[in-house]
Design an enzyme around this catalytic site. Structure first.
Site, short mmCIF file in Angstrom:
data_model
loop_
_atom_site.label_atom_id
_atom_site.label_comp_id
_atom_site.label_asym_id
_atom_site.label_seq_id
_atom_site.Cartn_x
_atom_site.Cartn_y
_atom_site.Cartn_z
N GLU A 279 -14.23 44.71 2.82
CA GLU A 279 -14.48 43.45 3.53
C GLU A 279 -13.96 42.25 2.76
O GLU A 279 -14.64 41.24 2.60
CB GLU A 279 -15.98 43.28 3.78
CG GLU A 279 -16.60 44.44 4.51
CD GLU A 279 -16.52 44.29 6.02
OE1 GLU A 279 -16.13 43.22 6.49
OE2 GLU A 279 -16.83 45.27 6.70
N CYS B 296 -14.45 38.81 12.92
CA CYS B 296 -15.42 39.90 12.80
C CYS B 296 -15.79 40.12 11.34
O CYS B 296 -16.95 40.32 10.99
CB CYS B 296 -14.86 41.22 13.34
SG CYS B 296 -14.35 41.13 15.06
N GLY C 214 -4.35 46.98 3.28
CA GLY C 214 -5.78 46.73 3.09
C GLY C 214 -6.02 45.24 3.07
O GLY C 214 -6.41 44.65 4.08
N GLY D 253 -11.46 49.83 13.50
CA GLY D 253 -10.20 50.26 12.89
C GLY D 253 -9.25 49.12 12.65
O GLY D 253 -8.52 48.71 13.57
N LEU D 254 -9.25 48.58 11.45
CA LEU D 254 -8.32 47.50 11.09
C LEU D 254 -7.44 47.95 9.92
O LEU D 254 -6.22 47.98 10.02
CB LEU D 254 -9.09 46.22 10.74
CG LEU D 254 -8.24 45.05 10.23
CD1 LEU D 254 -7.35 44.52 11.35
CD2 LEU D 254 -9.11 43.91 9.68
N SER E 117 -24.10 49.53 5.63
CA SER E 117 -22.73 49.59 6.15
C SER E 117 -22.74 50.08 7.59
O SER E 117 -22.04 49.54 8.45
CB SER E 117 -21.87 50.55 5.32
OG SER E 117 -21.78 50.09 3.99
#
Lengths: 395, 326, 258
Positions: free
Chosen positions: A374, A249, A143, A136-137, A97
């Protein structure tokens, strides 16, 4: 330096790799054997990321290894990059990670959306591990649906001011720089989402460790708070435009995760086989019982399938042909597979399987996070569903 | 074999015990042709060597001391020249070394000077159909090579502790010859002795090895106490894991990338028994394992095992051994 | 400083050894081949010496089959400058034959140091380095565990039973390296990519024909390769310190080693 870990290769997949790809894999494998395996169990129980490993990873060139050499990176192909992720996650998902975030979620957007100045400023420093990044998303209430994010960026005379909160941020407390995604337009306009490079020592930026994790314990997971964070104009990633930028990304990171999961599964399978051969019960090795053989046969089958899946995905990616949906399929399948392999190994190990001395339960607990982050398993199901039918089932 | 040259070792003017094994091995070769062969034992020294008088008992017909002022310490080039000259002038059929640190260094030099092949670190030898057949463990003992040596002379070095000395009394006539050779370019300036009485794990008749189960470096004192109870016959070894961790010196490591040992008694304490460790000690005569995990692979090769806490078992064992020797 | 490192491609130490159908060779199916671990220390030492000198060349030389190019590239990835493969399909079992081929290659190389690992983990021959030194007439120190070089002379330490020998020698010299002299580096990913572009000479050689020396020539020939004898199944004497008296009894009466 030859690795101790012998890997799992039932179909001679090695023959499909180039000499350099194998050399990269073996180097990282040996490094993980020597540096990660001896310390990871303890770090996991203690609940901290083994930061002492970062310089070694940088020296090998693991960060952003598929980015070009002109920015201090190794310039590897995507298969070699995937093999690195596989070997790191064979050690621990937390370690993979860390590398995923640094490479795919911070270096990659700087490389893809950044100005030449930004690339020159940040990429060599990040490749050498001197600067650590975070991404930072995700937000506390957004989520799987990042388009709803509440973090805002407003233009000022001198640049931008950012306000908002980000959640589940890997490397958040360790990072020197954060890629923060924020809406530059209306709160309901995901097309106005753009990326900003925010040094974490900027006034108004704070990161708080997330306590009480029972998964990814050897990883730094934090909450970020941005309160009137002023950054100059040059903090904006100029080429970033809309939600598709951060999603691009994520596709990079998911690609690495698909490989990483195979590594975790290989570690568990290896442990299961050795335990099954050595552990005696009713006067014979437990590997001599049909139930355990069925477990092992299932594991080997699934790992072998997953290996071929990643490899072809990597080859497609190198040809510029891999689609986000193909990446979703691999992430979805491989992480689910690895979680099952870890769980079955845990069970095969009996009571010993719950100890930190063995790897299975640590991997199992980690993979529950990997299953969720993800793009959750379910979200990838919907992505594939939409791809197959042409009908969106989101929302 | 009509004539065999046994190359002995001395340190500080005292014959090293491993020399008895060299004479024993040489005698086996000499006897292979029906007992007619002679064994000449040769030792290089600066002066008289103590302990050579016992060699007749192990089958030496003659004990030759080659003296030179440079031979007070090991002089690789001078020694190689002197032995090669002796091997040639004596028309020996075989030259036998010990595979000690010195022997392994010297044998290849001599073989190269003579232009003949060499088998190092062998564990068995015989003469079959006029050729010397030796056994040479490879892959750290995971396989054994049977090698046929057809040179004249045949040059071999014997793994220490394998050729158990046996009494085969012969004359053992002493002869001293001053040799004139240059000491050579490679010079031993100093020999730093290990702690007094410390035995090398490669040569000790009893080896007690510790692994990760010892938990921390300081706990090796438990093993040192056990070694001491054997009255100077035991050495303390270590697994690769603890050597890599810096707990013990590399010289103590037993296993594939360490030493291969064949002691009479090997006691593995807190060692799980990784394949590479087993490779280094599986030829021990008797193996005892002490481990808390009853499924540890070490128990598969051990003759006797005790399952439990080493910190309780080892002190008790030390106490019992002391009583025996008391 | 010009340094040669003689390296060998060997079966991985973790390999399960299977004996070939001829009963003499190693069954290579599924076997992974690596750079001999002791040679890694030699390569590392060469790189450090060259880096310290600030100039020079580190050349790796291997005798082996075509696949040994990959082994050479491992050393190139670590940082060696160029490689030479003395290519043969059959690496001789006879150390002196190997030494002769290597010596011929090294003879006019003008090397200040010629390094070897102290032995190869496949054949445990433990002899090629000092034999090469003899053939070239160079001074040699084996199993070097500590090394200092000043100008054209060096001081090495080598472990002997119960002590350490401190040895002085002039350069040029042949040294064989013991584990622990240094900490071999991992080939960095950039190094792996760069290794492809470094020069690698392949020279076909034909070792063999026996040693031809002594009074009867002769050589080493492999007659058979066999698995080690199985140890007979042992037994658990008991649990905890209470089992110690029984262990002592067995060691005295049954094994007769006390």
């Amino acid at each position: 330096m030859a690795p101790k870990f012998q890997g799992v290769d039932f179909y001679d997949v090695d023959a499909l790799l180039s000499e350099e790809e194998r050399a990269v894999r073996d180097t990282v494998r040996a490094w993980v054997d020597d540096n990660v395996i001896p310390v990871i169990g303890e770090a996991y129980v203690a609940g901290h990321f083994p930061t002492q490993l970062v310089p070694g990873m940088a020296e090998l060139g693991l960060f952003g290894a598929n980015l070009p050499e002109e920015y201090g990176c190794a310039g590897l192909d995507n298969v070699a990059y995937g093999l690195i992720m596989q070997e790191l996650e064979r050690g621990d998902s937390g370690l993979r990670s860390f590398a995923s975030v640094q490479g795919a979620l911070v270096m990659y957007p700087i490389y893809t959306f950044g100005s030449e100045e930004q690339k020159k400023q940040w990429l060599p420093q990040m490749a050498s591990g001197k600067v650590i990044g975070c991404f930072g998303l995700t937000e506390p209430d957004f989520g799987s649906n990042p388009s709803g994010m509440l973090t805002l960026a407003r233009e000022t005379k001198a640049g931008w001011v950012l306000n908002g909160a980000k959640m589940w941020i890997t490397n958040g407390s360790t990072a020197h720089v954060a890629v923060v995604w924020a809406k530059t337009g209306a709160i309901d306009d995901p097309e106005s989402i753009r990326g900003f490079l925010v040094p974490t020592n900027t006034k108004g930026f704070s990161a708080k460790d997330q306590k009480g994790k029972l998964s990814l314990r050897a990883s730094d997971t934090s909450e970020l708070v941005l309160q009137d964070v002023h950054v100059p104009t040059e903090a904006l990633l100029p080429q970033s435009a809309g939600l598709k930028s951060p999603l691009l990304c994520l596709t990079q990171a998911r690609y690495g995760i698909a490989w990483g999961a195979v590594g975790a599964a290989m570690a568990c399978y290896d442990e299961a086989v050795s335990y099954a051969k050595n552990r005696l019960m009713f006067g014979k090795p437990i590997g001599g019982f049909q139930l355990q053989q069925a477990r092992l046969a299932e594991m080997l089958t699934e790992i072998t399938k997953a290996q071929l899946l990643c490899l072809q995905l990597g080859r497609l990616k190198d040809q510029g042909k891999a689609t986000p949906q193909q990446v979703s399929l691999a992430k979805r399948n491989n992480v689910n597979m690895a979680t099952e392999v870890a769980r079955e190994t845990r069970r095969l190990l009996g009571a010993n399987g719950i100890l930190a001395e063995y790897q299975a339960m640590r991997h199992l607990a980690n993979l529950e996070s990997v299953y969720t982050y993800e793009g959750t398993h379910d979200i990838h199901t919907l992505i594939l569903g939409q791809e197959i039918t042409g009908i969106s089932a989101f929302g | 074999m009509s004539g065999v040259l046994a190359v002995l070792e001395q340190r500080d003017g005292v014959l090293r015990k491993v020399s008895h094994e060299v004479v024993t091995g040489a005698r086996r070769l000499a006897d292979a042709s029906g007992g007619a062969g002679t064994v000449d034992a040769v030792v290089l020294a600066a002066g008289p060597v103590r302990g050579t008088d016992a060699l007749g008992g192990f089958g030496a017909d003659k004990v030759i001391t080659l003296t030179n002022g440079a031979f007070g310490t090991y002089a690789p080039e001078g020694c190689a020249t002197a032995i090669a000259a002796r091997a040639t002038s004596g028309r020996y059929d075989a030259v036998v070394f010990t595979a000690s640190a010195t022997g392994k260094d010297l044998a290849p030099r001599v073989a190269a000077k003579l232009g003949v092949a060499l088998a190092q670190d062998i564990t068995d030898l015989a003469v079959e159909g006029g050729a010397v057949i030796v056994v040479h463990p490879v892959y750290a003992g995971k396989a054994l090579l049977k090698l046929k040596l057809t040179g004249t002379p045949v040059v071999v070095s014997l793994r220490p502790n394998v050729f158990t000395p046996v009494q085969r009394p012969r004359a053992g006539a002493a002869e001293t010859v001053a040799v004139e050779v240059s000491a050579g370019r490679v010079r031993v300036k100093q020999v730093k002795a290990a702690e007094a009485g410390a035995l090398d794990v490669g040569e000790a008749p009893i080896v007690i090895s510790g692994g990760r189960g010892l938990k921390e470096p300081a706990n090796f004192k438990v093993l040192e106490a056990l070694a001491a109870s054997f009255g100077g016959r035991a050495a303390v070894g270590a697994s690769r894991a603890v050597v890599d961790a810096g707990w013990r010196p590399h010289s103590a490591q037993v296993g594939q990338t360490g030493k291969t040992v064949s002691p009479t008694l090997y006691i593995a304490v807190g060692i799980s028994g990784a394949i590479q460790h087993l490779a280094g000690m599986r030829t021990s005569k008797v193996i005892v394992a002490i481990n808390k995990d009853k499924d540890a692979p070490i128990f598969k090769v051990a003759d006797y095992g005790i399952v439990g806490d080493l910190f309780e078992i080892v002190p008790r064992l030390t106490e019992e051994i002391r009583k025996l020797h008391g | 400083m010009k340094i040669a490192v003689c390296i060998k491609r060997v079966a991985d130490s973790e390999t399960r050894v299977k004996i070939g159908a001829d009963g003499k060779s190693l069954d290579e199916a599924g076997v992974k081949f690596i750079l001999n671990p002791y040679d890694e220390f030699a390569v590392e030492e060469a790189l450090q010496r060259k880096e310290k000198a600030g100039a020079g060349e580190a050349v790796v030389i291997a005798l082996g089959p075509p696949q040994a190019q990959e082994t050479i590239r491992t050393a190139l990835a670590m940082g060696a400058d160029r490689g030479v493969l003395l290519q043969t399909d059959e690496v001789p079992a006879d150390g002196l034959e190997t030494a002769k081929v290597l010596a011929a290659e090294l003879k006019d190389g003008g090397y200040d140091l010629i390094l070897f690992g102290k032995m190869a983990i496949d054949d445990y021959n433990h002899q090629v380095g000092p034999m090469v030194a003899e053939l070239l007439g160079l001074p040699c120190v084996t199993t070097v565990a500590h090394l200092e070089i000043a100008g054209d002379s060096g001081t090495a330490e080598r472990e002997i039973e119960g002590g350490v020998e401190v040895v002085e020698f002039p350069l040029p010299a042949v040294l064989t390296i013991e584990k622990g002299l240094n900490e071999p580096r991992y080939p960095a990913l950039k190094g792996i990519m760069a290794a492809k572009k470094k020069p690698l000479d392949v020279k076909p050689v034909t070792p063999g024909g026996g040693c031809g020396g002594g009074r009867g020539g002769g050589r080493v020939e492999v007659v058979a390769r066999v698995p080690p004898p199985e140890r007979k199944e042992g037994r658990i004497v008991g649990e905890g310190a209470a089992a110690v008296p029984e262990l002592i009894r067995l060691l005295r009466e049954e094994a007769k080693v006390l």
